[in-house]
Design a protein around this motif. Structure first.
Motif, mmCIF file in Angstrom:
data_model
loop_
_atom_site.group_PDB
_atom_site.id
_atom_site.type_symbol
_atom_site.label_atom_id
_atom_site.label_comp_id
_atom_site.label_asym_id
_atom_site.label_seq_id
_atom_site.Cartn_x
_atom_site.Cartn_y
_atom_site.Cartn_z
ATOM 1 N N SER A 63 0.806 -1.225 0.000
ATOM 2 C CA SER A 63 0.000 0.000 0.000
ATOM 3 C C SER A 63 0.839 1.274 0.000
ATOM 4 C CB SER A 63 -0.942 0.012 1.199
ATOM 5 O OG SER A 63 -0.208 -0.071 2.409
ATOM 6 N N VAL A 64 2.120 1.166 0.334
ATOM 7 C CA VAL A 64 2.952 2.377 0.417
ATOM 8 C C VAL A 64 4.119 2.348 -0.563
ATOM 9 C CG1 VAL A 64 2.328 2.587 2.846
ATOM 10 C CG2 VAL A 64 4.543 1.580 2.238
ATOM 11 N N LYS A 65 4.297 1.256 -1.280
ATOM 12 C CA LYS A 65 5.410 1.172 -2.229
ATOM 13 C C LYS A 65 5.357 2.304 -3.235
ATOM 14 C CE LYS A 65 6.498 -3.767 -2.219
ATOM 15 N NZ LYS A 65 6.381 -5.047 -2.964
ATOM 16 N N GLY A 66 6.495 2.932 -3.458
ATOM 17 C CA GLY A 66 6.568 4.029 -4.412
ATOM 18 C C GLY A 66 6.191 5.374 -3.826
ATOM 19 N N ARG A 67 5.630 5.380 -2.612
ATOM 20 C CA ARG A 67 5.250 6.646 -1.960
ATOM 21 C C ARG A 67 6.050 6.910 -0.687
ATOM 22 N NH1 ARG A 67 0.360 7.290 0.164
ATOM 23 N NH2 ARG A 67 0.069 5.079 0.682
ATOM 24 N N PHE A 68 6.374 5.860 0.026
ATOM 25 C CA PHE A 68 7.097 5.986 1.299
ATOM 26 C C PHE A 68 8.523 5.476 1.141
ATOM 27 C CE2 PHE A 68 3.289 5.619 4.486
ATOM 28 C CZ PHE A 68 2.621 6.613 3.776
ATOM 29 N N THR A 69 9.437 6.096 1.883
ATOM 30 C CA THR A 69 10.834 5.658 1.886
ATOM 31 C C THR A 69 11.341 5.623 3.318
ATOM 32 O OG1 THR A 69 11.223 6.679 -0.275
ATOM 33 C CG2 THR A 69 13.155 6.095 1.037
ATOM 34 N N ILE A 70 11.927 4.498 3.690
ATOM 35 C CA ILE A 70 12.539 4.375 5.003
ATOM 36 C C ILE A 70 14.047 4.509 4.857
ATOM 37 C CG2 ILE A 70 12.648 1.838 4.876
ATOM 38 C CD1 ILE A 70 12.151 1.797 7.921
ATOM 39 N N SER A 71 14.658 5.216 5.800
ATOM 40 C CA SER A 71 16.112 5.385 5.765
ATOM 41 C C SER A 71 16.618 5.486 7.201
ATOM 42 C CB SER A 71 16.501 6.639 4.971
ATOM 43 O OG SER A 71 15.961 7.799 5.579
ATOM 44 N N ARG A 72 17.923 5.384 7.350
ATOM 45 C CA ARG A 72 18.483 5.470 8.693
ATOM 46 C C ARG A 72 19.821 6.195 8.653
ATOM 47 N NH1 ARG A 72 18.844 -0.335 10.916
ATOM 48 N NH2 ARG A 72 19.869 0.685 12.681
ATOM 49 N N ASN A 74 22.839 5.953 11.153
ATOM 50 C CA ASN A 74 23.345 5.285 12.359
ATOM 51 C C ASN A 74 24.178 6.222 13.228
ATOM 52 O OD1 ASN A 74 22.029 2.936 11.674
ATOM 53 N ND2 ASN A 74 23.865 1.851 10.987
ATOM 54 N N ALA A 75 24.771 7.226 12.634
ATOM 55 C CA ALA A 75 25.547 8.188 13.422
ATOM 56 C C ALA A 75 24.654 9.032 14.320
ATOM 57 C CB ALA A 75 26.359 9.088 12.503
ATOM 58 N N LYS A 76 23.394 9.167 13.925
ATOM 59 C CA LYS A 76 22.442 9.966 14.709
ATOM 60 C C LYS A 76 21.430 9.093 15.440
ATOM 61 C CE LYS A 76 22.650 14.058 11.723
ATOM 62 N NZ LYS A 76 21.863 15.004 10.882
ATOM 63 N N ASN A 77 21.606 7.762 15.358
ATOM 64 C CA ASN A 77 20.660 6.838 16.007
ATOM 65 C C ASN A 77 19.218 7.126 15.588
ATOM 66 O OD1 ASN A 77 22.870 5.778 17.330
ATOM 67 N ND2 ASN A 77 22.009 5.965 19.381
ATOM 68 N N THR A 78 19.028 7.406 14.320
ATOM 69 C CA THR A 78 17.716 7.847 13.863
ATOM 70 C C THR A 78 17.297 7.073 12.612
ATOM 71 O OG1 THR A 78 18.111 10.066 14.737
ATOM 72 C CG2 THR A 78 16.353 9.824 13.123
ATOM 73 N N VAL A 79 16.020 6.709 12.596
ATOM 74 C CA VAL A 79 15.409 6.135 11.400
ATOM 75 C C VAL A 79 14.303 7.090 10.950
ATOM 76 C CG1 VAL A 79 13.758 4.723 12.709
ATOM 77 C CG2 VAL A 79 14.390 4.075 10.379
ATOM 78 N N TYR A 80 14.141 7.211 9.657
ATOM 79 C CA TYR A 80 13.174 8.148 9.096
ATOM 80 C C TYR A 80 12.148 7.409 8.235
ATOM 81 C CZ TYR A 80 16.946 11.455 10.179
ATOM 82 O OH TYR A 80 17.929 12.188 10.799
ATOM 83 N N LEU A 81 10.958 7.990 8.169
ATOM 84 C CA LEU A 81 9.968 7.542 7.206
ATOM 85 C C LEU A 81 9.507 8.768 6.430
ATOM 86 C CD1 LEU A 81 8.343 5.089 6.167
ATOM 87 C CD2 LEU A 81 6.486 5.837 7.684
ATOM 88 N N GLN A 82 9.914 8.823 5.181
ATOM 89 C CA GLN A 82 9.470 9.898 4.285
ATOM 90 C C GLN A 82 8.191 9.436 3.612
ATOM 91 O OE1 GLN A 82 10.822 13.063 3.615
ATOM 92 N NE2 GLN A 82 8.916 13.318 2.459
ATOM 93 N N MET A 83 7.130 10.213 3.775
ATOM 94 C CA MET A 83 5.821 9.845 3.240
ATOM 95 C C MET A 83 5.380 10.894 2.233
ATOM 96 S SD MET A 83 3.955 8.531 6.734
ATOM 97 C CE MET A 83 3.847 10.180 7.438
ATOM 98 N N ASN A 84 5.187 10.480 1.009
ATOM 99 C CA ASN A 84 4.748 11.368 -0.058
ATOM 100 C C ASN A 84 3.401 10.922 -0.598
ATOM 101 O OD1 ASN A 84 7.248 12.731 0.128
ATOM 102 N ND2 ASN A 84 8.191 11.346 -1.351
ATOM 103 N N SER A 85 2.744 11.815 -1.313
ATOM 104 C CA SER A 85 1.443 11.512 -1.942
ATOM 105 C C SER A 85 0.473 10.898 -0.945
ATOM 106 C CB SER A 85 1.650 10.562 -3.134
ATOM 107 O OG SER A 85 2.517 11.120 -4.091
ATOM 108 N N LEU A 86 0.367 11.531 0.189
ATOM 109 C CA LEU A 86 -0.469 11.001 1.263
ATOM 110 C C LEU A 86 -1.947 11.067 0.891
ATOM 111 C CD1 LEU A 86 1.502 12.523 4.230
ATOM 112 C CD2 LEU A 86 1.061 10.088 3.909
ATOM 113 N N SER A 87 -2.684 10.074 1.361
ATOM 114 C CA SER A 87 -4.131 10.041 1.178
ATOM 115 C C SER A 87 -4.785 9.798 2.530
ATOM 116 C CB SER A 87 -4.516 8.934 0.207
ATOM 117 O OG SER A 87 -4.369 7.653 0.824
ATOM 118 N N SER A 88 -6.096 9.939 2.571
ATOM 119 C CA SER A 88 -6.822 9.750 3.824
ATOM 120 C C SER A 88 -6.642 8.334 4.370
ATOM 121 C CB SER A 88 -8.304 10.050 3.631
ATOM 122 O OG SER A 88 -8.849 9.225 2.615
ATOM 123 N N GLU A 89 -6.343 7.393 3.503
ATOM 124 C CA GLU A 89 -6.131 6.015 3.948
ATOM 125 C C GLU A 89 -4.830 5.846 4.725
ATOM 126 O OE1 GLU A 89 -8.623 3.702 0.410
ATOM 127 O OE2 GLU A 89 -6.433 3.571 0.472
#
Length: 124
Positions: A63-72, A74-89
């Motif tokens: 459901s999120v392929k092509g719209r969301f990207t996960i990245s990390r 490690n130097a900042k101990n942080t993981v990100y979720l970039q969410m594009n083309s968001l819908s109400s779902e």
């Protein structure tokens, strides 16, 4: 022990974008596979995206392929979720999760550490 703190949630219009960071405590962040899950009202919690400990493998829900990207970072101990083309779902509480593994794969279950969640609301 790992503590996870998500942020970045909020209200966004359909078609918009958000980036969710999740900061982990501890000194062994790089030994953990990381993932994002979400839970909409009245629904079960579902896997959204995951990333192996070294960032070499990623997995996404269909459901999120092509719209969301996960990245990390490690130097900042942080993981990100970039969410594009968001819908109400995509409206849900988003949770960051961690599991200690050096597998090259990305597990979709069995995560032992969880954040408190951050609310994402997409208005149509």
């Amino acid at each position: 022990q790992v503590q996870l703190v998500e942020s970045g949630g909020g209200l966004v219009q359909a078609g918009g974008s958000l980036r969710l960071p999740c900061v982990s405590s501890g000194r062994t962040f790089s030994l953990y596979a990381m993932a994002w899950f979400r839970q909409a009202p009245g629904m079960d919690r579902e896997f959204v995206a995951g990333l192996s400990w070294d960032g070499g493998s990623a997995s996404y829900a269909d459901s999120v392929k092509g719209r969301f990207t996960i990245s990390r970072d490690n130097a900042k101990n942080t993981v990100y979720l970039q969410m594009n083309s968001l819908s109400s779902e995509d409206t849900a509480v988003y949770y960051c999760a961690a599991t200690r593994t050096l597998s090259t794969g990305v597990p979709r279950a069995g995560y032992g550490f969880w954040g408190q969640g951050t609310q994402v609301t997409v208005s149509s």
